[in-house]
Design a protein around this motif. Structure first.
Motif, mmCIF file in Angstrom:
data_model
loop_
_atom_site.group_PDB
_atom_site.id
_atom_site.type_symbol
_atom_site.label_atom_id
_atom_site.label_comp_id
_atom_site.label_asym_id
_atom_site.label_seq_id
_atom_site.Cartn_x
_atom_site.Cartn_y
_atom_site.Cartn_z
ATOM 1 N N LEU A 39 53.413 79.528 40.399
ATOM 2 C CA LEU A 39 54.817 80.101 40.595
ATOM 3 C C LEU A 39 55.396 79.781 38.795
ATOM 4 O O LEU A 39 56.205 80.431 38.536
ATOM 5 N N LEU A 40 54.430 78.962 38.064
ATOM 6 C CA LEU A 40 54.700 78.921 36.701
ATOM 7 C C LEU A 40 54.760 80.327 35.769
ATOM 8 O O LEU A 40 55.312 79.886 34.724
ATOM 9 N N ARG A 45 64.995 79.538 36.602
ATOM 10 C CA ARG A 45 64.023 80.561 36.953
ATOM 11 C C ARG A 45 63.165 79.791 37.941
ATOM 12 O O ARG A 45 63.147 78.467 38.062
ATOM 13 N N VAL A 46 62.411 80.638 38.497
ATOM 14 C CA VAL A 46 61.426 80.121 39.567
ATOM 15 C C VAL A 46 60.292 79.044 38.902
ATOM 16 O O VAL A 46 60.151 78.013 39.280
ATOM 17 N N CYS A 47 60.028 79.530 37.647
ATOM 18 C CA CYS A 47 59.032 78.636 36.805
ATOM 19 C C CYS A 47 59.507 77.331 36.495
ATOM 20 O O CYS A 47 58.879 76.443 36.487
ATOM 21 N N SER A 104 56.771 65.772 31.630
ATOM 22 C CA SER A 104 58.094 65.623 32.050
ATOM 23 C C SER A 104 58.564 67.320 31.882
ATOM 24 O O SER A 104 58.203 68.032 31.383
ATOM 25 N N PHE A 105 59.643 67.344 32.387
ATOM 26 C CA PHE A 105 60.621 68.686 32.331
ATOM 27 C C PHE A 105 62.054 68.654 32.795
ATOM 28 O O PHE A 105 62.495 67.622 33.671
ATOM 29 N N LYS A 108 61.410 74.718 27.218
ATOM 30 C CA LYS A 108 60.995 74.869 28.591
ATOM 31 C C LYS A 108 59.742 75.656 28.717
ATOM 32 O O LYS A 108 58.637 75.081 29.418
ATOM 33 N N ASP A 109 59.732 76.721 28.070
ATOM 34 C CA ASP A 109 58.485 77.549 27.914
ATOM 35 C C ASP A 109 57.106 76.920 27.498
ATOM 36 O O ASP A 109 56.365 76.923 27.796
#
Length: 205
Positions: free
Chosen positions: A145-146, A160-162, A177-178, A187-188
């Motif tokens: 899903l990433l 987003r899903v990712c 971390s995120f 994020k990307d």
């Protein structure tokens, strides 16, 4: 005799609820949850019948506490049936999936992959919630899903899903971390690092 009479009354009450539906009535769910503590054999048999026949994950989970572990094979079969009958872009099923992860860990991987096979964003978000708290399977199940950049509705910040998958996977290790409030570029970049983390971790044996 009084106890047996009350048990018969509860059975009749349960039979009067149409549990063979997808959309459960919240008041009936609460009622079934309350009755699930009964030790009356006839009442427990009727609750087991709900587990075997309902199309609703809510009714299933409400009745499940009354079902003995000796019936695990039937429980798993019924849970699979309910999950297979959910709408393609459902946001339901999380409680069933969590139950399978806890009660049937050997079957969880296959069930999770089957649930995601429909490919909808709703199912993807549901699976992220199920594996949110550091479940080791998240690295394997959520890694595909990433690459999914479809937007998810209902969040305060753009999601987003990712992003959801990345945040769920990040809970498996203190080394990554995120934050969904980061800038899109940050994020990307972190999603690329998490992809590498998942590749290095490999599938669980």
């Amino acid at each position: 005799l009084a106890s047996r009479g009350y048990g018969d009354f509860l059975v009749e009450q349960l039979k009067g609820i149409d549990t063979k539906v997808v959309d459960a009535e919240p008041l009936y769910v609460e009622y079934i949850q309350a009755i699930s503590a009964s030790r009356e054999p006839a009442v427990r048999d009727q609750l087991f019948e709900i587990v075997k026949t309902t199309r609703s994950d809510a009714y299933f989970m409400a009745a499940l506490p009354a079902v003995d572990r000796k019936h695990d094979a039937v429980v798993l079969e019924s849970a699979r049936r309910i999950l297979a009958g959910l709408p393609e872009d459902t946001d339901c099923g999380a409680l069933l999936l969590e139950m399978i992860g806890e009660r049937f860990p050997a079957e969880a991987r296959a069930v999770y992959k089957s649930f995601l096979a429909a490919g909808s964003a709703g199912r993807a978000e549901t699976m992220c919630r199920v594996l949110w708290y550091g479940d080791p399977l998240s690295k394997e199940i959520l890694a595909p899903l990433l690459d999914d950049k479809r937007p998810l509705p209902g969040f305060i910040v753009p999601m987003r899903v990712c992003d959801r998958a990345a945040q769920a996977i990040s809970h498996t290790s203190e080394s990554i971390s995120f934050d969904s409030e980061w800038s899109p570029a940050r994020k990307d970049r972190q999603i690329e690092r998490i992809k590498q983390y998942c590749r290095e971790a490999g599938p669980r044996p």
